[in-house]
Design a protein around this motif. Structure first.
Motif, short mmCIF file in Angstrom:
data_model
loop_
_atom_site.label_atom_id
_atom_site.label_comp_id
_atom_site.label_asym_id
_atom_site.label_seq_id
_atom_site.Cartn_x
_atom_site.Cartn_y
_atom_site.Cartn_z
N ASP A 2 16.63 36.01 -22.60
CA ASP A 2 17.42 35.00 -23.29
C ASP A 2 17.19 33.60 -22.74
N ALA A 3 16.67 33.52 -21.51
CA ALA A 3 16.43 32.21 -20.89
C ALA A 3 15.16 31.55 -21.41
N GLY A 4 14.33 32.32 -22.11
CA GLY A 4 13.13 31.73 -22.71
C GLY A 4 11.87 32.01 -21.91
N PRO A 5 10.71 31.70 -22.49
CA PRO A 5 9.42 32.03 -21.85
C PRO A 5 9.18 31.25 -20.57
N TYR A 6 9.72 30.03 -20.46
CA TYR A 6 9.51 29.27 -19.23
C TYR A 6 10.12 29.99 -18.02
N ALA A 7 11.31 30.57 -18.21
CA ALA A 7 11.95 31.30 -17.13
C ALA A 7 11.13 32.53 -16.74
N LEU A 8 10.54 33.19 -17.75
CA LEU A 8 9.70 34.35 -17.46
C LEU A 8 8.43 33.94 -16.71
N LEU A 9 7.85 32.81 -17.10
CA LEU A 9 6.68 32.31 -16.37
C LEU A 9 7.04 32.05 -14.91
N PHE A 40 -9.67 27.12 -16.14
CA PHE A 40 -8.78 26.88 -15.00
C PHE A 40 -8.83 25.43 -14.53
N ALA A 41 -9.92 24.73 -14.86
CA ALA A 41 -10.22 23.44 -14.23
C ALA A 41 -9.12 22.38 -14.41
N PRO A 42 -8.58 22.15 -15.62
CA PRO A 42 -7.56 21.09 -15.74
C PRO A 42 -6.36 21.30 -14.83
N ILE A 43 -5.89 22.53 -14.77
CA ILE A 43 -4.73 22.82 -13.92
C ILE A 43 -5.14 22.75 -12.45
N ALA A 77 -0.79 31.93 -9.40
CA ALA A 77 0.13 32.34 -8.34
C ALA A 77 -0.56 33.20 -7.29
N ALA A 78 -1.55 34.00 -7.72
CA ALA A 78 -2.27 34.85 -6.78
C ALA A 78 -3.06 34.02 -5.78
N SER A 79 -3.47 32.81 -6.17
CA SER A 79 -4.20 31.93 -5.25
C SER A 79 -3.28 31.03 -4.44
N ALA A 80 -1.98 31.04 -4.75
CA ALA A 80 -1.04 30.14 -4.07
C ALA A 80 -0.52 30.77 -2.78
N ALA A 81 -1.44 31.18 -1.92
CA ALA A 81 -1.07 31.87 -0.68
C ALA A 81 -0.95 30.89 0.47
N PHE A 82 -0.10 29.89 0.31
CA PHE A 82 0.00 28.80 1.28
C PHE A 82 1.08 29.03 2.34
N VAL A 125 3.99 22.35 -11.20
CA VAL A 125 2.84 21.84 -11.94
C VAL A 125 2.33 22.90 -12.90
N SER A 126 2.28 24.15 -12.45
CA SER A 126 1.81 25.24 -13.31
C SER A 126 2.72 25.42 -14.52
N LEU A 127 4.02 25.37 -14.29
CA LEU A 127 4.97 25.55 -15.41
C LEU A 127 4.89 24.41 -16.40
N LEU A 128 4.50 23.22 -15.94
CA LEU A 128 4.35 22.08 -16.85
C LEU A 128 3.05 22.14 -17.64
N LEU A 129 1.94 22.49 -16.96
CA LEU A 129 0.62 22.37 -17.58
C LEU A 129 0.18 23.62 -18.34
N VAL A 130 0.52 24.80 -17.82
CA VAL A 130 0.03 26.03 -18.46
C VAL A 130 0.45 26.11 -19.92
N PRO A 131 1.75 25.91 -20.26
CA PRO A 131 2.12 26.00 -21.68
C PRO A 131 1.49 24.90 -22.54
N LEU A 132 1.19 23.74 -21.94
CA LEU A 132 0.53 22.68 -22.71
C LEU A 132 -0.89 23.07 -23.09
N LEU A 133 -1.61 23.67 -22.15
CA LEU A 133 -3.01 24.05 -22.40
C LEU A 133 -3.12 25.41 -23.08
N PHE A 134 -2.15 26.28 -22.85
CA PHE A 134 -2.16 27.62 -23.44
C PHE A 134 -0.78 27.85 -24.07
#
Length: 610
Positions: free
Chosen positions: A500-507, A178-181, A555-560, A597-606
């Motif tokens: 049809d919109a792709g995995p990014y839309a599902l994320l 989790f650390a890089p993100i 997202a579960a921790s994003a309770a801002f 930020v999550s949508l940018l970094l998560v697919p890069l690392l995973f």
């Protein structure tokens, strides 16, 4: 949609509704669900009780103990002093260091516990620097939430998602996956709060924050000096060889015994009074009178008590053993309307209520039949050990002001280096993978006990059983939805809508759905419900499950977004003098930034294909 699925969805809807109204307590709701699912025939008894054998539950319990060891050794408060020295007179430097410190400490212990510890520390720093607490309390809460995005063990939702991966026969997340993100989001959060603090107001120098007071200051603020007395139990006194509960001194005479000075062989002992404390002839009672006039009414002579000279407050004389703390009532407290007598502080918490402030004015006479109002603050007296324990009861109490003397009386302060060694050993074992995470945490607990950083009684009391029962009770819902086709139904709906919109839309959809559900129920329960959906979506796409699982955890921790979406936010609501709209105004834009930020970094690392 079959009948069993309708039944499960109905039960889930009822649970969510009860979570929203918070009646009954969330752990009770979870237990009711655990009973209802096997009675309905959807799950077997073994399936409904499987959460009790889940390693993540034991791991979370062990981390509560590790966190309490850090508190008992004074590490958290020393960190606050370090913040003050390093920040100097710079508010920006203070905010940066505060968020880094809270996020760092929260990455290895409960974020709620960290924020509760840092509230009085931050209030004290704000007072010394003449800053409004409005400019620091929300950054404190946001850092506590972001800490859950830094390590695997930082927050229960991470371990819930990790456990779901293992249950599916996959490798779970590593300790620092989790650390890089999380670090990127932490840096984003610091930069955001450096700008957003201006929107919180509090620039007026006339707006004075609540200072971190000394014992003498608290005694003066609550008018204790005129009510404090030292009374010796004379030979022939009716109090000799009798316990306090049966004497009812407070109810009958308005005499509240706080502590007892007793000569024992060659040294003098201080005994903090409880209901079972037995009085002996020759004891010197440190008492708080309901009214200064009590001594003039003949009560002392009737009881066989001899007044002694009191040159200064006995709290100052016994500051290493006897403490004071100011306690506020959180918005969801059940205490308003009860009398001080009904609180049962002495019997339940081994503390005495010695002062009450209403509308910023101290009541000069403290009556046991005085009913509490929502805005009241209480002053409680007792041993520092029991005052520290009160900090964990955030449902009904919030320890608002701890005096400066608390820094010198951490019950295991001398063992702070050994506590850090135990923590380092646990982290090293988790990072190296030599043993499973749960064994690493248990080894850390055993080291804390071996080095006497924490005792067994404190360890059991440090565990937040409500959180554990909530996890255990909600886990069967994931199994029930899986068995009845609910997971497949939600997954096919998401795939049909956005496939049809792709995995990014599902994320993005998973992030939004998780964050929105987390506004109404706990982030732990949200993770329990969303983790299997994330894995099912990945399976339907033929993609790696890791980016989808990671997105749900983040997202579960994003309770801002609201003050009630996380206990961390609720804790800072009153000390920061915030309104509901303050969190919406500051939290919603930041949540959107975290999603980007999550949508940018998560697919890069995973990667989706891995």
């Amino acid at each position: 949609m079959n009948g069993d699925l309708l039944l499960v969805l109905g039960l889930l809807g009822i649970c969510v509704g009860l979570f929203i109204v918070n009646r009954p307590r969330m752990d009770v709701v979870a237990l009711l669900a655990m009973v209802a699912l096997p009675l309905s025939g959807v799950l077997t008894i073994d399936e409904a009780l499987a959460g009790f054998s889940d390693p993540s539950v034991l791991l979370i319990a062990a981390l509560f103990v590790i966190g309490d060891g850090l508190v008992r050794t004074g590490i958290a408060y020393r960190l606050g002093d370090w913040l003050m020295r390093r920040a100097g007179s710079s508010e920006s430097r203070l905010l940066i260091l505060l968020m880094l410190a809270v996020a760092g400490l929260g990455s290895v212990m409960s974020s709620t516990g960290v924020v509760a510890i840092f509230i009085p520390v931050t209030l004290g720093i704000a007072a010394r620097m003449q800053l409004s607490p409005r400019r620091l309390m929300m950054p404190l809460a946001f850092a506590g939430l972001i800490s859950g995005m830094l390590t695997l063990v930082a927050t229960p939702p991470n371990m819930v998602v990790h456990s779901e991966l293992r249950r599916a026969g996959l490798d779970g997340f590593a300790f620092f996956d989790f650390a890089p993100i999380g670090l990127a989001i932490l840096l984003l959060g610091i930069g955001y709060m450096l700008v957003a603090r201006r929107w919180l107001g509090g620039n007026d120098r006339h707006e004075q924050p609540r200072p971190r007071l000394t014992l003498a200051d608290l005694a003066q603020a609550y008018c204790l000096g005129e009510r404090e007395r030292r009374l010796r139990v004379k030979p022939g006194s009716i109090l000799g060889d009798r316990v306090l509960d049966e004497l009812e001194l407070r109810k009958q005479y308005g005499i509240n015994v706080i502590a007892i000075e007793r000569q024992h062989r060659f040294r003098k002992l201080l005994l903090v009074a409880t209901g079972n404390t037995e009085l002996l002839v020759g004891d010197v009672l440190l008492v708080d009178l309901a009214s200064p006039a009590i001594g003039l009414l003949g009560a002392f002579d009737e009881l066989g008590l001899e007044p002694l000279q009191l040159s200064r407050s006995y709290y100052a004389d016994h500051s290493h053993e006897l403490g004071l703390a100011e306690v506020a009532l959180p918005p969801d407290s059940s205490l308003p309307g009860k009398t001080i007598q009904q609180l049962g502080f002495r019997s339940h918490h081994k503390l005495n209520v010695v002062g009450l402030r209403r509308n910023h004015e101290a009541l000069r006479g403290l009556l046991v039949d005085e009913k509490l109002k929502p805005a009241d603050t209480l002053l409680v007296a007792g041993s520092w050990k029991h005052i520290h324990r009160l900090q964990g009861l955030s449902r009904d109490f919030l320890v608002l002001s701890l005096p400066a003397e608390v820094d010198d009386v951490a019950p295991a302060a001398r063992r702070a280096p050994l506590a850090l060694l135990s923590l380092a050993a646990m982290v090293a074992l988790m990072v190296s993978g030599l043993v499973p995470n749960v064994l690493a945490a248990l080894i850390g607990c055993l080291l804390m006990g071996l080095f006497r950083c924490i005792d067994m009684d404190s360890a059991y009391k440090a565990i937040h059983w409500q959180s554990l029962i909530l996890i255990v009770g909600m886990l069967p819902f994931a199994q029930a939805l899986q068995k009845t086709g609910g997971i497949a139904l939600v997954t096919s709906g998401l795939i049909g809508l956005l496939g049809d919109a792709g995995p990014y839309a599902l994320l993005a959809c998973l992030f939004v759905l998780t964050a929105v559900i987390g506004l109404f129920i706990s982030n732990t329960a949200t993770a329990v419900l969303m983790a299997p959906i994330a894995l099912s979506v990945a399976e339907q796409l033929g993609a790696s499950p890791y980016p989808f699982a990671m997105t749900v955890a983040l997202a579960a921790s994003a309770a801002f977004m609201t003050p009630v979406s996380s206990p961390v936010n609720t804790l800072v609501l009153n000390p920061g003098h915030y309104r509901f709209t303050d969190f919406v105004r500051i939290g919603v834009p930041f949540t959107l930034l975290v999603m980007l930020v999550s949508l940018l970094l998560v697919p890069l690392l995973f990667p989706f294909q891995g």
